[in-house]
Design a protein around this motif. Structure first.
Motif, PDB file in Angstrom:
ATOM      1  N   LEU A 208       0.813  -1.214   0.000  1.00  0.00           N
ATOM      2  CA  LEU A 208       0.000   0.000   0.000  1.00  0.00           C
ATOM      3  C   LEU A 208       0.849   1.269   0.000  1.00  0.00           C
ATOM      4  O   LEU A 208       0.313   2.373   0.083  1.00  0.00           O
ATOM      5  N   ASP A 209       2.177   1.113  -0.100  1.00  0.00           N
ATOM      6  CA  ASP A 209       3.069   2.260   0.020  1.00  0.00           C
ATOM      7  C   ASP A 209       2.774   3.336  -1.032  1.00  0.00           C
ATOM      8  O   ASP A 209       2.741   4.537  -0.718  1.00  0.00           O
ATOM      9  N   LYS A 210       2.586   2.916  -2.280  1.00  0.00           N
ATOM     10  CA  LYS A 210       2.374   3.898  -3.338  1.00  0.00           C
ATOM     11  C   LYS A 210       1.048   4.641  -3.180  1.00  0.00           C
ATOM     12  O   LYS A 210       0.886   5.743  -3.699  1.00  0.00           O
ATOM     13  N   LEU A 211       0.117   4.020  -2.468  1.00  0.00           N
ATOM     14  CA  LEU A 211      -1.158   4.699  -2.245  1.00  0.00           C
ATOM     15  C   LEU A 211      -0.992   5.924  -1.352  1.00  0.00           C
ATOM     16  O   LEU A 211      -1.760   6.888  -1.469  1.00  0.00           O
ATOM     17  N   LEU A 212      -0.015   5.908  -0.471  1.00  0.00           N
ATOM     18  CA  LEU A 212       0.224   7.067   0.380  1.00  0.00           C
ATOM     19  C   LEU A 212       0.720   8.247  -0.453  1.00  0.00           C
ATOM     20  O   LEU A 212       0.314   9.389  -0.235  1.00  0.00           O
ATOM     21  N   ALA A 213       1.598   7.965  -1.421  1.00  0.00           N
ATOM     22  CA  ALA A 213       2.058   9.019  -2.329  1.00  0.00           C
ATOM     23  C   ALA A 213       0.904   9.529  -3.178  1.00  0.00           C
ATOM     24  O   ALA A 213       0.773  10.741  -3.418  1.00  0.00           O
ATOM     25  N   ALA A 214       0.051   8.610  -3.633  1.00  0.00           N
ATOM     26  CA  ALA A 214      -1.102   9.015  -4.431  1.00  0.00           C
ATOM     27  C   ALA A 214      -2.081   9.834  -3.605  1.00  0.00           C
ATOM     28  O   ALA A 214      -2.700  10.783  -4.106  1.00  0.00           O
ATOM     29  N   GLY A 215      -2.240   9.477  -2.326  1.00  0.00           N
ATOM     30  CA  GLY A 215      -3.129  10.241  -1.453  1.00  0.00           C
ATOM     31  C   GLY A 215      -2.636  11.660  -1.244  1.00  0.00           C
ATOM     32  O   GLY A 215      -3.419  12.619  -1.274  1.00  0.00           O
ATOM     33  N   GLU A 216      -1.324  11.815  -1.046  1.00  0.00           N
ATOM     34  CA  GLU A 216      -0.752  13.154  -0.889  1.00  0.00           C
ATOM     35  C   GLU A 216      -0.937  13.965  -2.167  1.00  0.00           C
ATOM     36  O   GLU A 216      -1.249  15.159  -2.128  1.00  0.00           O
ATOM     37  N   ALA A 217      -0.750  13.306  -3.333  1.00  0.00           N
ATOM     38  CA  ALA A 217      -0.942  14.000  -4.610  1.00  0.00           C
ATOM     39  C   ALA A 217      -2.405  14.404  -4.803  1.00  0.00           C
ATOM     40  O   ALA A 217      -2.691  15.484  -5.332  1.00  0.00           O
ATOM     41  N   ALA A 218      -3.322  13.544  -4.387  1.00  0.00           N
ATOM     42  CA  ALA A 218      -4.744  13.874  -4.519  1.00  0.00           C
ATOM     43  C   ALA A 218      -5.087  15.118  -3.707  1.00  0.00           C
ATOM     44  O   ALA A 218      -5.829  15.995  -4.171  1.00  0.00           O
ATOM     45  N   ARG A 219      -4.542  15.212  -2.506  1.00  0.00           N
ATOM     46  CA  ARG A 219      -4.787  16.411  -1.699  1.00  0.00           C
ATOM     47  C   ARG A 219      -4.164  17.642  -2.347  1.00  0.00           C
ATOM     48  O   ARG A 219      -4.762  18.726  -2.366  1.00  0.00           O
ATOM     49  N   GLY A 220      -2.959  17.462  -2.908  1.00  0.00           N
ATOM     50  CA  GLY A 220      -2.319  18.581  -3.586  1.00  0.00           C
ATOM     51  C   GLY A 220      -3.087  19.019  -4.811  1.00  0.00           C
ATOM     52  O   GLY A 220      -3.265  20.225  -5.059  1.00  0.00           O
ATOM     53  N   PHE A 221      -3.568  18.055  -5.605  1.00  0.00           N
ATOM     54  CA  PHE A 221      -4.362  18.373  -6.782  1.00  0.00           C
ATOM     55  C   PHE A 221      -5.652  19.097  -6.378  1.00  0.00           C
ATOM     56  O   PHE A 221      -6.049  20.081  -7.010  1.00  0.00           O
ATOM     57  N   ASN A 222      -6.308  18.602  -5.355  1.00  0.00           N
ATOM     58  CA  ASN A 222      -7.560  19.242  -4.923  1.00  0.00           C
ATOM     59  C   ASN A 222      -7.331  20.697  -4.520  1.00  0.00           C
ATOM     60  O   ASN A 222      -8.090  21.591  -4.918  1.00  0.00           O
ATOM     61  N   ASP A 223      -6.280  20.946  -3.735  1.00  0.00           N
ATOM     62  CA  ASP A 223      -5.995  22.313  -3.305  1.00  0.00           C
ATOM     63  C   ASP A 223      -5.650  23.197  -4.504  1.00  0.00           C
ATOM     64  O   ASP A 223      -6.113  24.339  -4.613  1.00  0.00           O
ATOM     65  N   TYR A 224      -4.812  22.664  -5.400  1.00  0.00           N
ATOM     66  CA  TYR A 224      -4.399  23.446  -6.565  1.00  0.00           C
ATOM     67  C   TYR A 224      -5.589  23.736  -7.487  1.00  0.00           C
ATOM     68  O   TYR A 224      -5.790  24.874  -7.926  1.00  0.00           O
ATOM     69  N   LEU A 225      -6.373  22.700  -7.791  1.00  0.00           N
ATOM     70  CA  LEU A 225      -7.483  22.879  -8.721  1.00  0.00           C
ATOM     71  C   LEU A 225      -8.579  23.766  -8.134  1.00  0.00           C
ATOM     72  O   LEU A 225      -9.235  24.520  -8.871  1.00  0.00           O
TER      73      LEU A 225
END
Length: 346
Positions: A208-225
């Motif tokens: 599940l390690d890569k999911l943590l990176a994807a989760g952080e990116a999802a939060r970053g994308f949401n804030d940016y968008l």
């Protein structure tokens, strides 16, 4: 909703039918994988392998062209018995993941690759208006300008070795998809970094390690968008993002979560697959000099067919998102039970 579950006796039965050792999608590819694929295709073409996602007890892999084609043709003209939505099985896509990955699954549930009709049809009907052949062709002069400037940069390195991925294959699709979408120039590197991390959620390695990176990116994308949407609502720009915002306001086919998910996956998908095709395709041409010289001798006449052949020969998307089985089906003489997962190895 509950997490994924398949009867343990069924798992044992699936494993027992294997002729070859369990295929492991998380094993690093440090060599040419195609001989391995060919062996499975010959000896164990419908194979119960290790899961890409550790929440699953296993997954079916299809190695034959005919079986993959049969899977993709399911549902044509009728309601499809497979799809990308475990919710149809009563299972929560984000169940049993670390808290840091929850935001990724909240976003991924709305990705086009994880939707079935009518939601998929609804979102695609809006997105498709911006990617017509006419609209894409109108962008050709700008793409040619970008490529020409990048080739000039390559030429400046002289006759020695150059990193073609760094100088061309990676920046080219980033620049093009950013312009098409309407991402401000100064934001592109940041958006690219989030895009790469978001894509790691599709490329799990049994942990599940890569999911943590994807989760952080999802939060970053949401804030940016969220900030970008606010700016482009106030001052619309040329590009798909402003167009989708306007379409959402006019016809109500897209809500805010659709906008976030669809823009995210278009940016991510538009970069990674093109980069893969350019890098792997050029390497293939350089290793097969007769094909390279043939293309160089007639680039105008062969560019289209060469691109199609490279997509076939070294697909940049070798494992599309897995399909969940909603109803028992049969492919290639093998029964697939409701709740099992199938990965076509295209």
């Amino acid at each position: 909703m509950t997490t994924f579950s398949i009867d343990s006796r069924r798992v044992d039965e699936n494993l027992a039918r294997n002729s070859l050792p369990q295929f492991n999608p998380g094993e690093p590819i440090t060599h040419d994988p195609y001989p391995d694929y060919a062996r499975y295709r010959r000896e164990d073409p419908i194979h119960w392998g290790m899961p890409h996602d550790p929440r699953l007890p296993g997954i079916w892999y299809l190695f034959r062209h005919a079986d993959c084609q049969a899977l993709f043709r399911l549902g044509i003209g009728v309601e499809c018995p497979i799809g990308g939505m475990p919710a149809k099985l009563g299972w929560d896509f984000g169940a049993d993941v670390p808290e840091g990955a929850v935001d990724y699954f909240d976003l991924r549930k709305r990705f086009l690759t994880a939707q079935d009709p009518p939601d998929h049809t609804r979102v695609r009907s809006v997105v498709g208006k911006f990617f017509t052949p006419k609209n894409i062709e109108a962008f050709r002069p700008r793409v040619e300008d970008i490529v020409a400037s990048m080739l000039d940069a390559v030429e400046q390195h002289g006759p020695g070795r150059v990193d073609i991925v760094k100088l061309l294959a990676s920046p080219l699709p980033l620049l093009v998809v950013s312009e098409v979408m309407g991402v401000p120039f100064d934001d592109r590197e940041y958006v690219h970094s989030m895009s790469v991390a978001l894509g790691s959620g599709f490329d799990l390695d049994g942990t599940l390690d890569k999911l943590l990176a994807a989760g952080e990116a999802a939060r970053g994308f949401n804030d940016y968008l969220r900030a970008l949407f606010e700016l482009q609502r106030a001052a619309p720009q040329a590009g798909v993002i402003s167009g989708m915002i306007e379409a959402a306001a006019q016809n109500g086919k897209l809500d805010e979560r659709d906008l976030f998910a669809t823009v995210s996956v278009l940016i991510q998908g538009g970069h990674s697959t093109t980069m893969g095709l350019l890098g792997r395709g050029l390497r293939g041409l350089l290793e097969q000099r007769d094909q390279f010289e043939r293309l160089c001798a007639d680039p105008e006449g062969l560019a289209g067919s060469a691109t199609e052949e490279l997509l076939r020969w070294t697909s940049p998307a070798q494992r599309p998102p897995p399909r969940w089985v909603y109803e028992d089906i049969e492919i290639g003489g093998q029964e697939f039970r409701r709740g099992e997962v199938i990965e076509p190895m295209i």
